[in-house]
Design a protein around this motif. Sequence first.
Motif, PDB file in Angstrom:
ATOM      1  N   PHE A  62       0.831  -1.205   0.000  1.00 11.61           N
ATOM      2  CA  PHE A  62       0.000   0.000   0.000  1.00 11.61           C
ATOM      3  C   PHE A  62       0.868   1.259   0.000  1.00 11.61           C
ATOM      4  CE2 PHE A  62      -1.905   3.486   2.403  1.00 11.61           C
ATOM      5  CZ  PHE A  62      -3.018   3.739   1.624  1.00 11.61           C
ATOM      6  N   ARG A  63       0.463   2.232  -0.795  1.00  9.90           N
ATOM      7  CA  ARG A  63       1.061   3.567  -0.778  1.00  9.90           C
ATOM      8  C   ARG A  63       0.078   4.527  -1.422  1.00  9.90           C
ATOM      9  NH1 ARG A  63       2.761   5.443  -5.704  1.00  9.90           N
ATOM     10  NH2 ARG A  63       3.323   3.929  -7.331  1.00  9.90           N
ATOM     11  N   LEU A  64       0.301   5.827  -1.205  1.00  7.13           N
ATOM     12  CA  LEU A  64      -0.530   6.838  -1.853  1.00  7.13           C
ATOM     13  C   LEU A  64      -0.050   7.048  -3.277  1.00  7.13           C
ATOM     14  CD1 LEU A  64      -0.804   9.467   1.036  1.00  7.13           C
ATOM     15  CD2 LEU A  64      -2.536   7.803   0.318  1.00  7.13           C
ATOM     16  N   ILE A 171      -6.541  -0.961 -21.379  1.00  6.88           N
ATOM     17  CA  ILE A 171      -5.436  -0.231 -22.024  1.00  6.88           C
ATOM     18  C   ILE A 171      -4.829   0.757 -21.025  1.00  6.88           C
ATOM     19  CG2 ILE A 171      -4.779   1.197 -23.991  1.00  6.88           C
ATOM     20  CD1 ILE A 171      -5.887  -1.611 -24.705  1.00  6.88           C
ATOM     21  N   ILE A 172      -5.691   1.432 -20.289  1.00  7.19           N
ATOM     22  CA  ILE A 172      -5.221   2.392 -19.272  1.00  7.19           C
ATOM     23  C   ILE A 172      -4.418   1.671 -18.193  1.00  7.19           C
ATOM     24  CG2 ILE A 172      -5.966   4.052 -17.518  1.00  7.19           C
ATOM     25  CD1 ILE A 172      -8.495   4.493 -19.263  1.00  7.19           C
ATOM     26  N   ILE A 173      -4.931   0.526 -17.749  1.00  8.83           N
ATOM     27  CA  ILE A 173      -4.248  -0.248 -16.705  1.00  8.83           C
ATOM     28  C   ILE A 173      -2.861  -0.673 -17.179  1.00  8.83           C
ATOM     29  CG2 ILE A 173      -4.299  -2.431 -15.423  1.00  8.83           C
ATOM     30  CD1 ILE A 173      -7.392  -2.114 -15.383  1.00  8.83           C
ATOM     31  N   LYS A 174      -2.763  -1.125 -18.407  1.00 14.82           N
ATOM     32  CA  LYS A 174      -1.469  -1.555 -18.939  1.00 14.82           C
ATOM     33  C   LYS A 174      -0.502  -0.378 -19.018  1.00 14.82           C
ATOM     34  CE  LYS A 174       1.657  -4.084 -20.922  1.00 14.82           C
ATOM     35  NZ  LYS A 174       2.446  -5.056 -20.128  1.00 14.82           N
ATOM     36  N   ARG A 175      -0.995   0.786 -19.411  1.00 15.41           N
ATOM     37  CA  ARG A 175      -0.130   1.966 -19.549  1.00 15.41           C
ATOM     38  C   ARG A 175       0.487   2.388 -18.223  1.00 15.41           C
ATOM     39  NH1 ARG A 175      -1.372   6.358 -24.064  1.00 15.41           N
ATOM     40  NH2 ARG A 175      -0.829   5.047 -25.845  1.00 15.41           N
ATOM     41  N   VAL A 176      -0.300   2.340 -17.169  1.00 13.27           N
ATOM     42  CA  VAL A 176       0.190   2.821 -15.878  1.00 13.27           C
ATOM     43  C   VAL A 176       0.932   1.727 -15.106  1.00 13.27           C
ATOM     44  CG1 VAL A 176      -1.786   2.232 -14.415  1.00 13.27           C
ATOM     45  CG2 VAL A 176      -0.504   4.346 -13.968  1.00 13.27           C
ATOM     46  N   SER A 177       0.881   0.483 -15.600  1.00 13.28           N
ATOM     47  CA  SER A 177       1.495  -0.637 -14.879  1.00 13.28           C
ATOM     48  C   SER A 177       3.010  -0.515 -14.762  1.00 13.28           C
ATOM     49  CB  SER A 177       1.155  -1.967 -15.578  1.00 13.28           C
ATOM     50  OG  SER A 177       1.729  -2.033 -16.874  1.00 13.28           O
ATOM     51  N   ASP A 181       1.731  -0.399  -9.271  1.00 10.33           N
ATOM     52  CA  ASP A 181       1.301  -1.788  -9.132  1.00 10.33           C
ATOM     53  C   ASP A 181      -0.185  -1.876  -9.483  1.00 10.33           C
ATOM     54  OD1 ASP A 181       0.392  -4.306  -8.079  1.00 10.33           O
ATOM     55  OD2 ASP A 181       2.188  -4.380  -6.826  1.00 10.33           O
ATOM     56  N   THR A 182      -0.521  -2.719 -10.461  1.00  9.28           N
ATOM     57  CA  THR A 182      -1.910  -2.796 -10.916  1.00  9.28           C
ATOM     58  C   THR A 182      -2.851  -3.270  -9.809  1.00  9.28           C
ATOM     59  OG1 THR A 182      -1.455  -5.021 -11.798  1.00  9.28           O
ATOM     60  CG2 THR A 182      -1.320  -3.158 -13.336  1.00  9.28           C
ATOM     61  N   ARG A 183      -2.316  -3.979  -8.829  1.00 11.86           N
ATOM     62  CA  ARG A 183      -3.146  -4.413  -7.700  1.00 11.86           C
ATOM     63  C   ARG A 183      -3.561  -3.218  -6.851  1.00 11.86           C
ATOM     64  NH1 ARG A 183       1.063  -8.924  -5.773  1.00 11.86           N
ATOM     65  NH2 ARG A 183       2.396  -7.124  -6.212  1.00 11.86           N
ATOM     66  N   LEU A 184      -2.632  -2.281  -6.670  1.00 14.20           N
ATOM     67  CA  LEU A 184      -2.950  -1.065  -5.921  1.00 14.20           C
ATOM     68  C   LEU A 184      -3.906  -0.188  -6.722  1.00 14.20           C
ATOM     69  CD1 LEU A 184      -2.400   0.593  -3.377  1.00 14.20           C
ATOM     70  CD2 LEU A 184      -0.449   1.641  -4.546  1.00 14.20           C
ATOM     71  N   VAL A 242      -3.176  -8.276 -16.644  1.00 14.03           N
ATOM     72  CA  VAL A 242      -3.106  -7.280 -17.721  1.00 14.03           C
ATOM     73  C   VAL A 242      -1.735  -6.618 -17.740  1.00 14.03           C
ATOM     74  CG1 VAL A 242      -3.971  -5.028 -18.500  1.00 14.03           C
ATOM     75  CG2 VAL A 242      -5.583  -6.819 -17.847  1.00 14.03           C
ATOM     76  N   GLY A 243      -1.221  -6.288 -16.562  1.00  9.94           N
ATOM     77  CA  GLY A 243       0.099  -5.670 -16.477  1.00  9.94           C
ATOM     78  C   GLY A 243       1.222  -6.611 -16.837  1.00  9.94           C
ATOM     79  N   GLN A 244       1.017  -7.929 -16.650  1.00  4.24           N
ATOM     80  CA  GLN A 244       2.067  -8.909 -16.890  1.00  4.24           C
ATOM     81  C   GLN A 244       2.104  -9.400 -18.338  1.00  4.24           C
ATOM     82  OE1 GLN A 244       4.477  -9.941 -14.583  1.00  4.24           O
ATOM     83  NE2 GLN A 244       3.633  -8.239 -13.416  1.00  4.24           N
ATOM     84  N   ILE A 245       0.965  -9.803 -18.890  1.00  5.19           N
ATOM     85  CA  ILE A 245       0.951 -10.408 -20.226  1.00  5.19           C
ATOM     86  C   ILE A 245       0.226  -9.562 -21.271  1.00  5.19           C
ATOM     87  CG2 ILE A 245       1.148 -12.725 -19.256  1.00  5.19           C
ATOM     88  CD1 ILE A 245      -1.801 -13.168 -19.795  1.00  5.19           C
ATOM     89  N   GLY A 246      -0.303  -8.409 -20.854  1.00  2.00           N
ATOM     90  CA  GLY A 246      -0.949  -7.513 -21.811  1.00  2.00           C
ATOM     91  C   GLY A 246      -2.456  -7.685 -21.839  1.00  2.00           C
TER      92      GLY A 246
END
Length: 314
Positions: A62-64, A171-177, A181-184, A242-246
Amino acid sequence: MQKGKTPASLYLLLVLVMASWGLNVTATKVLVAHFPPITMTSFRIFTAAVAVFIFLIAIGKFRLPTKRELGFIAVGSLFNIVLHHYFLASGLTMTTGTNGGLILGIGPILTAVLAAIFLREIISGAQLIGLISGLLGVSLIVLTGGQGLSGASLGDIYVFIAILSQCFSFIIIKRVSRTLDTRLMTAYMLLIGSVFLFGTSLVEEPNGLAQMGGHSGMMWLLFLASAIFATAFGNLIYNYAVGQIGPSKTAIFMNLNPFFSLIGASLFLNEQISWMQVLGFLLIIIGVILGSGALPELIRARKRIRTPRKVMDE
């Protein structure tokens, strides 16, 4: 994780997520029959957010977020939670299950196209065959489900907006990954989305809060199971993948949803499964193996299993 390789465990987790999402369709049908839909959905997503935050705090993740990341989170929440859930819930009440199922079935293809446009991902021949095979499998399962294919309606448009907004969120999730951390990101998206949906429920369901009380303990257990297993950890694992394999390779697993929904309907609603639907499931399995890129990993895993045996024989 080595570049170009994906652990088989991630593919297995995605299958389990699709099982939870497919069974959650049956659970949702029961829940919306007892709770006000939008109010219940906002509470379910908020409960999921709390569960994910507790998990992330426990593992020290966890972080801000930064201001830049917060912008991505807000946009991702808008598309992945608010627009997707609102238009899906509204659309399915105005169209047939067949039409809705077929429109949702184009999710993997939509994701692959968006990934090619915005992320410059290349669609391989095997992936294209997998996408087509998966779509055919979904079509067989949905079209032989008892409801006929009807003409286009406003509900169909709503369902299409729902799946398009969800695919764009990937697509947004992949870009920011790369930095978050996509879980956060999932936790924050669930939290923000639940607040927006609750605000919407106050307008569309003025008596929603009053109708949330007075239900049996079994109904609340079903609510918690839906919130924690399907919504919280389902989204957590899916967005991590999504962050790992696209987005396009992960989205192909969405084709498993209709099959697990069918299993849930058969087990809990006494609906029958036809041989054509079994054939549809086989096509979906072929589509998932080819479209997700899991085939090379399965071959490597088999070689790793056989190699120790050869060494022992020698």
